[in-house]
Scaffold this motif. Structure first.
Motif, PDB file in Angstrom:
ATOM      1  N   LYS A  21      25.234  28.499 -63.204  1.00 29.41           N
ATOM      2  CA  LYS A  21      25.590  28.747 -61.791  1.00 29.41           C
ATOM      3  C   LYS A  21      26.708  29.782 -61.701  1.00 29.41           C
ATOM      4  O   LYS A  21      26.630  30.735 -60.946  1.00 29.41           O
ATOM      5  CB  LYS A  21      26.027  27.444 -61.118  1.00 29.41           C
ATOM      6  N   ASP A  37      20.404  22.630 -59.333  1.00 32.20           N
ATOM      7  CA  ASP A  37      21.825  22.887 -59.581  1.00 32.20           C
ATOM      8  C   ASP A  37      22.133  23.401 -60.985  1.00 32.20           C
ATOM      9  O   ASP A  37      23.107  24.116 -61.196  1.00 32.20           O
ATOM     10  CB  ASP A  37      22.640  21.606 -59.328  1.00 32.20           C
ATOM     11  N   TYR A 274      35.553  33.377 -57.145  1.00 31.11           N
ATOM     12  CA  TYR A 274      36.488  32.427 -56.529  1.00 31.11           C
ATOM     13  C   TYR A 274      36.588  32.645 -55.027  1.00 31.11           C
ATOM     14  O   TYR A 274      36.357  31.731 -54.224  1.00 31.11           O
ATOM     15  CB  TYR A 274      37.856  32.625 -57.193  1.00 31.11           C
ATOM     16  N   ARG A 276      34.700  34.502 -52.954  1.00 35.89           N
ATOM     17  CA  ARG A 276      33.436  34.480 -52.221  1.00 35.89           C
ATOM     18  C   ARG A 276      32.941  33.042 -52.022  1.00 35.89           C
ATOM     19  O   ARG A 276      32.512  32.663 -50.929  1.00 35.89           O
ATOM     20  CB  ARG A 276      32.386  35.303 -52.972  1.00 35.89           C
ATOM     21  N   GLU A 277      33.026  32.233 -53.051  1.00 37.61           N
ATOM     22  CA  GLU A 277      32.599  30.839 -52.931  1.00 37.61           C
ATOM     23  C   GLU A 277      33.481  30.080 -51.947  1.00 37.61           C
ATOM     24  O   GLU A 277      32.997  29.313 -51.121  1.00 37.61           O
ATOM     25  CB  GLU A 277      32.644  30.152 -54.309  1.00 37.61           C
ATOM     26  N   LEU A 278      34.794  30.295 -52.044  1.00 38.14           N
ATOM     27  CA  LEU A 278      35.722  29.606 -51.154  1.00 38.14           C
ATOM     28  C   LEU A 278      35.449  29.953 -49.695  1.00 38.14           C
ATOM     29  O   LEU A 278      35.450  29.079 -48.828  1.00 38.14           O
ATOM     30  CB  LEU A 278      37.170  29.989 -51.510  1.00 38.14           C
ATOM     31  N   ASP A 279      35.212  31.226 -49.420  1.00 40.07           N
ATOM     32  CA  ASP A 279      34.951  31.644 -48.043  1.00 40.07           C
ATOM     33  C   ASP A 279      33.626  31.102 -47.530  1.00 40.07           C
ATOM     34  O   ASP A 279      33.490  30.793 -46.349  1.00 40.07           O
ATOM     35  CB  ASP A 279      34.961  33.174 -47.941  1.00 40.07           C
ATOM     36  N   HIS A 280      32.646  30.987 -48.419  1.00 42.35           N
ATOM     37  CA  HIS A 280      31.351  30.462 -47.986  1.00 42.35           C
ATOM     38  C   HIS A 280      31.399  28.960 -47.729  1.00 42.35           C
ATOM     39  O   HIS A 280      30.615  28.438 -46.939  1.00 42.35           O
ATOM     40  CB  HIS A 280      30.276  30.771 -49.036  1.00 42.35           C
ATOM     41  N   LEU A 281      32.338  28.283 -48.388  1.00 35.13           N
ATOM     42  CA  LEU A 281      32.464  26.838 -48.182  1.00 35.13           C
ATOM     43  C   LEU A 281      33.094  26.525 -46.836  1.00 35.13           C
ATOM     44  O   LEU A 281      32.775  25.521 -46.216  1.00 35.13           O
ATOM     45  CB  LEU A 281      33.300  26.218 -49.305  1.00 35.13           C
ATOM     46  N   SER A 282      33.999  27.409 -46.390  1.00 33.21           N
ATOM     47  CA  SER A 282      34.726  27.119 -45.151  1.00 33.21           C
ATOM     48  C   SER A 282      33.985  27.577 -43.910  1.00 33.21           C
ATOM     49  O   SER A 282      32.963  28.224 -43.969  1.00 33.21           O
ATOM     50  CB  SER A 282      36.089  27.778 -45.190  1.00 33.21           C
TER      51      SER A 282
END
Length: 282
Positions: A21, A37, A274, A276-282
């Motif tokens: 992943k 996953d 880091y 990009r994933e964080l922004d997509h989670l929020s």
DNA sequence: TTCCAGGTGCATA
DNA sequence: TATGCACATGGA
């Protein structure tokens, strides 16, 4: 890293240093298929690898064991790299922890050149769709999938053909660059140093400083490169310099390569994933 | 409807 | 050398 090569598979024992992943969804590659996953299909050039999690190991099934051993960069010590990066600042520490299973792939030059020309002012989902359509239109039928086209195969497509696949204004770039590389041996580029390589790449249509950095990093292993895109701009403004003055991408690249040196390419991937994933989670 | 996405080419100062 | 704008396309 602990791994074992067998006839038609590679067994990865250290699942902290190899996470499909993290490796595939950190933006360095566009041709893969997520099954769940932990399981993925990965395509490179005309080759395929199936990754499956099995108990505490990852199994890479492929007819091209030697190729994918190099492709997945299995002989590089990522623990040492992560430790060194984590010592620079707290953000890098968080980023290496978040994407602990990232590895920098060794990809094919032509596929990487064309893919990152397409990436300009585009989003990853759409880039993947365009590349998939290019493979189906003029790649080689491998039975269950299509290869990435050779320069000769891609040269069979007109600008209008490419536009019909959704390339938009990038159709002209891909057309021109493919034509100019038709009789060029890309393997000679491995002999160039970073500066020489970037200069050559920027001479091709559709390749500017950012795309050249990506190609140098992902196809030629130039770890002193630091591609600065919209996500890295956000990273820089959020974690490295919250001042309000305008900073150019060139300046950001200069500052970050000064910090990370020969580990710049690695640092860039951890930070990109880091943020990009964080922004997509929020 | 407007904004944004792994930016680049080109004109202008 | 540095800045401003146009450039296709589709999802949010």
């Amino acid at each position: 890293m602990k791994y074992q090569v067998q006839k038609d598979k590679i067994v990865i024992f250290d699942t902290k240093e190899f996470n499909p992943k993290h490796i595939l969804e950190c933006g360095q590659i566009f041709r893969y298929k997520k099954l769940n996953d932990t399981d993925y299909m990965v395509f490179s050039d005309d080759k395929l690898a199936n990754i499956k999690k099995q108990e505490n190991t990852y199994i890479i099934q492929t007819k091209n064991v030697d190729y994918f051993q190099h492709f997945f960069d299995l002989n590089t010590d990522y623990n040492a790299i992560k430790n060194q990066l984590a010592n620079t600042n707290q953000t890098m520490k968080d980023a290496t922890n978040f994407g602990e299973g990232i590895r920098l792939l060794n990809q094919q030059p032509f596929e990487t050149i064309i893919s990152f020309i397409i990436s300009a002012n585009n989003n990853i989902k759409r880039i993947q769709g365009i590349i998939e359509r290019i493979c189906q239109k003029c790649g080689t039928d491998m039975g269950t999938y299509f290869s990435f086209p050779s320069p000769q195969q891609l040269a069979s497509q007109s600008v209008d053909d490419l536009r019909a696949l959704g390339l938009g204004f990038r159709a002209e770039y891909v057309y021109q660059t493919t034509k100019s590389l038709l009789n060029y041996d890309l393997n000679t580029l491995y002999q160039k140093n970073t500066e020489q390589l970037l200069e050559f790449l920027c001479g091709l249509k559709g390749i500017g400083p950012k795309v050249a950095d990506c190609i140098a990093l992902f196809a030629f292993g130039k770890m002193d490169c630091f591609p600065v895109d919209t996500w890295i701009e956000k990273v820089y403004k959020t974690y490295f310099d919250s001042a309000t003055e305008q900073v150019s991408r060139k300046q950001i690249r200069q500052k970050l390569t000064n910090i990370f040196g020969n580990l710049s390419g690695y640092a860039q991937q951890y930070l990109f994933y880091y943020k990009r994933e964080l922004d997509h989670l929020s």
